[in-house]
Write a protein that holds these residues in place. Sequence first.
Motif, mmCIF file in Angstrom:
data_model
loop_
_atom_site.group_PDB
_atom_site.id
_atom_site.type_symbol
_atom_site.label_atom_id
_atom_site.label_comp_id
_atom_site.label_asym_id
_atom_site.label_seq_id
_atom_site.Cartn_x
_atom_site.Cartn_y
_atom_site.Cartn_z
ATOM 1 N N UNK A 164 0.769 -1.228 0.000
ATOM 2 C CA UNK A 164 0.000 0.000 0.000
ATOM 3 C C UNK A 164 0.806 1.287 0.000
ATOM 4 N N UNK A 165 2.118 1.227 0.151
ATOM 5 C CA UNK A 165 2.869 2.465 0.225
ATOM 6 C C UNK A 165 2.879 3.227 -1.089
ATOM 7 N N UNK A 166 3.321 4.479 -1.022
ATOM 8 C CA UNK A 166 3.445 5.308 -2.217
ATOM 9 C C UNK A 166 4.613 4.823 -3.078
ATOM 10 N N UNK A 167 4.436 4.854 -4.375
ATOM 11 C CA UNK A 167 5.474 4.437 -5.322
ATOM 12 C C UNK A 167 5.633 5.533 -6.368
ATOM 13 N N UNK A 168 6.764 6.242 -6.325
ATOM 14 C CA UNK A 168 7.024 7.371 -7.220
ATOM 15 C C UNK A 168 8.184 7.015 -8.137
ATOM 16 N N UNK A 169 7.959 7.068 -9.446
ATOM 17 C CA UNK A 169 8.985 6.672 -10.408
ATOM 18 C C UNK A 169 9.509 7.866 -11.195
ATOM 19 N N UNK A 170 10.789 7.801 -11.611
ATOM 20 C CA UNK A 170 11.324 8.816 -12.521
ATOM 21 C C UNK A 170 10.652 8.719 -13.892
ATOM 22 N N UNK A 171 10.704 9.785 -14.639
ATOM 23 C CA UNK A 171 10.230 9.790 -16.024
ATOM 24 C C UNK A 171 11.048 10.811 -16.807
ATOM 25 N N UNK A 172 10.998 10.700 -18.127
ATOM 26 C CA UNK A 172 11.699 11.664 -18.977
ATOM 27 C C UNK A 172 10.818 12.895 -19.150
ATOM 28 N N UNK A 173 11.154 13.929 -18.448
ATOM 29 C CA UNK A 173 10.350 15.136 -18.498
ATOM 30 C C UNK A 173 10.396 15.805 -19.865
ATOM 31 N N UNK A 174 9.257 16.355 -20.249
ATOM 32 C CA UNK A 174 9.153 17.137 -21.480
ATOM 33 C C UNK A 174 9.126 18.598 -21.069
ATOM 34 N N UNK A 175 10.146 19.372 -21.529
ATOM 35 C CA UNK A 175 10.287 20.744 -21.046
ATOM 36 C C UNK A 175 10.492 21.716 -22.207
ATOM 37 N N UNK A 176 10.096 22.967 -21.958
ATOM 38 C CA UNK A 176 10.267 24.007 -22.971
ATOM 39 C C UNK A 176 11.749 24.306 -23.184
ATOM 40 N N UNK A 177 12.120 24.483 -24.432
ATOM 41 C CA UNK A 177 13.458 24.988 -24.779
ATOM 42 C C UNK A 177 13.430 26.500 -24.574
ATOM 43 N N UNK A 178 14.196 27.030 -23.624
ATOM 44 C CA UNK A 178 14.114 28.476 -23.338
ATOM 45 C C UNK A 178 14.507 29.345 -24.528
ATOM 46 N N UNK A 179 15.240 28.781 -25.496
ATOM 47 C CA UNK A 179 15.631 29.557 -26.675
ATOM 48 C C UNK A 179 14.517 29.652 -27.712
ATOM 49 N N UNK A 180 13.432 28.880 -27.508
ATOM 50 C CA UNK A 180 12.349 28.872 -28.493
ATOM 51 C C UNK A 180 11.101 29.602 -28.013
ATOM 52 N N UNK A 181 11.159 30.163 -26.799
ATOM 53 C CA UNK A 181 10.012 30.894 -26.258
ATOM 54 C C UNK A 181 10.495 32.236 -25.730
ATOM 55 N N UNK A 182 9.560 33.152 -25.503
ATOM 56 C CA UNK A 182 9.944 34.490 -25.039
ATOM 57 C C UNK A 182 10.557 34.439 -23.645
#
Length: 451
Positions: A23-41
Motif C-alpha cells: 500500500x505504500x506510495x510508489x514514485x517513479x522517474x520519467x523523462x520530463x518534457x520541457x520548454x526549450x528556453x531559446x524557443x520561447x519568449x
Amino acid sequence: MRRVSADDASETRYGDAGKVAALGLSLSPFRGLRYDPDRVSSLGAVTSPPYDVVDPDGRTRLEDSDPHNVVRLILPRPEPTAEDGYRHAAALLETWQRQGVLRPDPEPALYVYEQRTSEADGGLLQRGLIGALAVSDARVGVVLPHEDVMPRPVADRVGLMRTTKANLEPLLLTYRGDGRAAAVVERAARRDPLLETTTSDGTRHRLWAVSDRQDLADVSADLATCRALIADGHHRWAMYLRLQHEHRHLAQSPWDRGMVLLVDTAEYPLRVRAIHRVLQRLPLRDALARLRAVGGDWHVTDLGDEAEPALKTLAAAKSDGDPDGPDNAFLLAGESGFHLLTGPDEAALAAAVPADLPEEYRRLDATVLHSLLLERIWQVPDDPEHIGYLHDTGAAIREAVRSGGTAVLLNPVEEGVVRRLAEQGVTMPRKSTSFGPKPATGLVLRNLRLG
C-alpha cells in the motif's frame, strides 16, 4: 459525500511491513518534457496556473503572453466542440515537440521543484518532488481524497488526457516522511537548477533533476511507508483512475502512473484558502428573500458596500467546524452590497445532514452551504450552469455583480480538519479548500509515449 475504507486510518505512516509493500506510495522517474528556453519568449511566459484556477480574463492574458503558453494545451479552445478542442491540443502538443519548442530530457529523473512566493504574498518557500505516482483502485486508503468530484469535469480531463496521451500538469499531494526523501530534496536544492524563472505573480520557480541511484532508493524507501493527501487535483486523480482502469489489460502500461508533486508538510506546511461560489442565476435580493421566508435561526446582517471591512467581519466569524464554536458564517455579495449570514439552528442542521457523520464534517461551512442552503433553501443545482467556483475573492465579487447573481464567500478550513476527515474516509463537498502554493503548469510535462 462518500466514505472509503482505509486500514489504520488514524495513522499517516504504516508500521506493518506487509502493508508497506502492498500500500505504500510508489514514485517513479520519467523523462520530463520541457520548454526549450531559446524557443520561447521566457519560461515564465509559457506557464499557467492549474486549469481550474484560470478565469476567462486570465486565460486570454496567458494566450497573449506567448503563442506557446501551456494554457493552449490544458484549456484548448473548443472548435466548436470539446472533442475538437482535445484534438487541437493533441496536434499542438505534437507540433511543438516536432519543432523543438518542447524537448524531452535525456534520461528519466525525479524533479525537485521549488516555489518562493513574492513578499507581498508572504514570501512562502515550498519544495517537493515531481514524479510518476502509481495509480490504481487498489490504492484506496493510500492516496486520500478529501473532496467529492463532479462527473463533467472528470470526463473533460479524461477526454483531454486520452487524446493528448500526456500528463500536462502535476497534481499536488502532501505526505509526512521520515526525512530521507526530504534530505534528497535539500541536497538537490544546493546545486545549480535546470531552470529558474519568475511568473507574473512574482513567484520564483526552480527545478532540478534527480537521477542518482542512491537518491532514488532513499526516496522510494521513505515513500513506501507513507500515504498522501490530495491537496489539489481531485478531478485529475479521478481521471488517472479511470484511464488506468481503461488500459489495465496492458502490461507495464504508462497509464498505471500519473504525474504528481509530493510535498512533505512536516518540512513545508501548505497554505489553505477558501474556494468561493457564485450563484449566477440567483440574484442577491432573491437569496435574501428566501432566507427571510424560511426564518429559523438564520441571521442576516447588512454590512454595506465596502468589501474590506465586510471580509474582516467574515474572518472574525470563523468557526472551523468546531461544535462548541460560533455558527457557520457566509458573506453574501452582489449588486445589493455585502451581507453576513450566520446560522443554522440545530433542528435545520439535523434535518439536512445525517447525525451519524463526524461532527467536524456536519458543521463545515461547505457542508451547511451545500446540504442546507443550496439544496433546501435556494434550490440551486450544483452544476456549471448555476454555480461558478472561484478562488479569488475579488473575482467572485466581480462575477456576481456582472451576472446579477450572488457570491457566497467562505472562510478557509484548517488543514488539520481536512486531514482528520480524509483519514476517516470522509470526503468534503467538492471545491471546499484551496491548498497552495499550487505548482505552475508548463515547467515539466510527461509524454506517456516516453514512459
